[in-house]
Design a protein around this motif. Structure first.
Motif, PDB file in Angstrom:
ATOM      1  N   ARG A 145       0.836  -1.195   0.000  1.00  6.30           N
ATOM      2  CA  ARG A 145       0.000   0.000   0.000  1.00  6.30           C
ATOM      3  C   ARG A 145       0.876   1.252   0.000  1.00  6.30           C
ATOM      4  O   ARG A 145       1.920   1.327   0.644  1.00  6.30           O
ATOM      5  N   ASP A 147       0.215   4.307   1.020  1.00  9.10           N
ATOM      6  CA  ASP A 147       0.010   5.375   2.006  1.00  9.10           C
ATOM      7  C   ASP A 147       0.865   5.229   3.254  1.00  9.10           C
ATOM      8  O   ASP A 147       0.699   5.986   4.205  1.00  9.10           O
ATOM      9  N   VAL A 148       1.781   4.269   3.282  1.00  9.33           N
ATOM     10  CA  VAL A 148       2.711   4.191   4.418  1.00  9.33           C
ATOM     11  C   VAL A 148       4.154   4.199   3.922  1.00  9.33           C
ATOM     12  O   VAL A 148       4.456   3.677   2.862  1.00  9.33           O
ATOM     13  N   ASP A 149       4.996   4.812   4.714  1.00  9.12           N
ATOM     14  CA  ASP A 149       6.424   4.841   4.407  1.00  9.12           C
ATOM     15  C   ASP A 149       7.011   3.426   4.518  1.00  9.12           C
ATOM     16  O   ASP A 149       6.835   2.756   5.535  1.00  9.12           O
ATOM     17  N   LEU A 152       9.495   2.760   7.417  1.00 12.52           N
ATOM     18  CA  LEU A 152       8.765   2.683   8.683  1.00 12.52           C
ATOM     19  C   LEU A 152       8.006   1.369   8.804  1.00 12.52           C
ATOM     20  O   LEU A 152       8.045   0.701   9.849  1.00 12.52           O
ATOM     21  N   ARG A 155      10.297  -1.542   9.613  1.00  8.84           N
ATOM     22  CA  ARG A 155      10.678  -1.541  11.025  1.00  8.84           C
ATOM     23  C   ARG A 155       9.557  -2.049  11.914  1.00  8.84           C
ATOM     24  O   ARG A 155       9.792  -2.809  12.863  1.00  8.84           O
ATOM     25  N   LEU A 156       8.348  -1.626  11.620  1.00 12.12           N
ATOM     26  CA  LEU A 156       7.214  -2.065  12.442  1.00 12.12           C
ATOM     27  C   LEU A 156       6.945  -3.554  12.255  1.00 12.12           C
ATOM     28  O   LEU A 156       6.662  -4.270  13.217  1.00 12.12           O
ATOM     29  N   GLY A 159       9.680  -5.327  13.980  1.00  2.00           N
ATOM     30  CA  GLY A 159       9.501  -5.073  15.408  1.00  2.00           C
ATOM     31  C   GLY A 159       8.456  -6.025  15.979  1.00  2.00           C
ATOM     32  O   GLY A 159       8.644  -6.600  17.054  1.00  2.00           O
ATOM     33  N   ASP A 191      -2.362  -8.342   5.949  1.00  2.38           N
ATOM     34  CA  ASP A 191      -3.680  -7.777   5.697  1.00  2.38           C
ATOM     35  C   ASP A 191      -3.634  -6.269   5.866  1.00  2.38           C
ATOM     36  O   ASP A 191      -4.514  -5.551   5.393  1.00  2.38           O
ATOM     37  N   GLY A 192      -2.594  -5.805   6.519  1.00  2.00           N
ATOM     38  CA  GLY A 192      -2.420  -4.358   6.622  1.00  2.00           C
ATOM     39  C   GLY A 192      -1.450  -3.845   5.580  1.00  2.00           C
ATOM     40  O   GLY A 192      -1.559  -2.718   5.130  1.00  2.00           O
ATOM     41  N   LEU A 193      -0.533  -4.658   5.179  1.00  2.00           N
ATOM     42  CA  LEU A 193       0.518  -4.197   4.272  1.00  2.00           C
ATOM     43  C   LEU A 193       0.144  -4.318   2.798  1.00  2.00           C
ATOM     44  O   LEU A 193       0.449  -3.433   1.997  1.00  2.00           O
TER      45      LEU A 193
END
Lengths: 197, 197
Positions: A145, A147-149, A152, A155-156, A159, A191-193
């Motif tokens: 997606r 809309d996210v760096d 970042l 890393r998440l 993490g 599902d988020g990525l």
DNA sequence: GTCTATATTACGATAGAC
DNA sequence: GTCTATCGTAATATAGAC
């Protein structure tokens, strides 16, 4: 309690004990005296098997790093669309982490106070970089997606994966347990990525 | 280098220095000598301001815990649908973590070797339990996807949030930076967690 | 391979001068 | 408030007997 006769120690069997104590008390918080008590032999006997505390650390983090870098050499990490390779590496990282949890735990907690620790940190950064490059490739394919760096998100993602060491404890004969954890991690992460259908 | 004249230390200003060194070297890896060098005063001068190393740790983790528990007393954490409270607490935890990153870092790395450390671990577990209960309530409302174990999802969610301490470093005058991180964390977490429309 | 005994250094903390 | 000097303990590691 368990007065079971044990074989003499080898560097390998001693490592098992040492890594457990390192993880309980922290590496710096563990003295040779602590190790001696936990192993049931004297301090000087430990020096018969290994050169010292730092060698035990080196052996432990080496094992963790070998496991992690091994993933990148597997076919699933080298072939196919980038997004699929990312998912493969994520799942395998979770699996390796669970299989080698005491060793990876130690690796993730290294601070950099000694030469061995700095070497471990460097090799770990190398692994992170390789994974990060995979994510970048998947992003370039338009499979992540927008809309996210990416940096970042990487890393998440890792993490979250690495946080397993904070609570996961292996149970004998429970592969299903591990499968469920790996499946949940991948599902929550992707599902988020992944780009929505 | 910077021969800037500084005021006399207070326990508070000394804490700032100590926490930085603790995070660089680890608490157990930091000696009073290290602190003395970093603060630019002698070891015995440190003892004039604080009772010892452990007091510095106690002050540091207290500050982190106060920040975290403060979130649970905010209206956004107490009112509304459970899923909204979970999202609020998640976002605020990210914000507090970034605002107090050196203190929270120290808290998250505590091992339990001393009384202070065990007290910190206990309070931290208390916070985790409060959050976990919120997640359970949201699941009972049917607002979380049913195909993942709630306990596992909670751990992964806060594993992701807490992993910020591994890399986030505050930049002055950059609230936009923080907002973006908080937004990304919440988005990644909840696009995977929340029931699909 | 394991032990006891010990050398040597580092650590946390205190005493007492200024 | 800060210093130098030092105490007592605990740390890593070695020596040498069995």
């Amino acid at each position: 309690m368990t007065a079971v006769k044990r074989d003499t120690y080898t560097p390998e069997t001693l490592l098992t004990v040492a890594v457990r104590v390192f993880n309980e008390r922290g590496y710096d918080g563990t003295s040779m005296e602590h190790l001696s008590k936990a192993a049931g032999i004297s301090k000087s006997s430990i020096y018969h098997h290994v050169a010292g505390k730092e060698e035990l650390l080196r052996r432990a983090v080496s094992r963790a790093l070998d496991g992690l870098f091994g993933i990148l050499d597997e076919p699933g990490a080298a072939r196919g669309r980038a997004i699929e390779r990312v998912e493969y590496v994520t799942r395998r990282t979770v699996e390796v982490l669970m299989a080698e949890v005491p060793y990876v735990t130690l690796l993730l907690r290294v601070r950099g106070n000694t030469k061995t620790e700095r070497w471990a940190l460097e090799r770990r950064r190398e692994f992170d970089q390789r994974v990060s490059d995979l994510l970048k490739a998947a992003a370039a394919d338009g499979d992540l997606r927008a809309d996210v760096d990416i940096r970042l998100a990487t890393r998440l993602l890792f993490g979250m994966v690495n946080s397993l060491v904070e609570w996961y404890r292996p149970h004998p004969d429970d592969g299903a347990d591990r499968d469920q954890v790996a499946e949940t991690v991948v599902r929550l992460a992707f599902d988020g990525l992944r780009t929505s259908p």
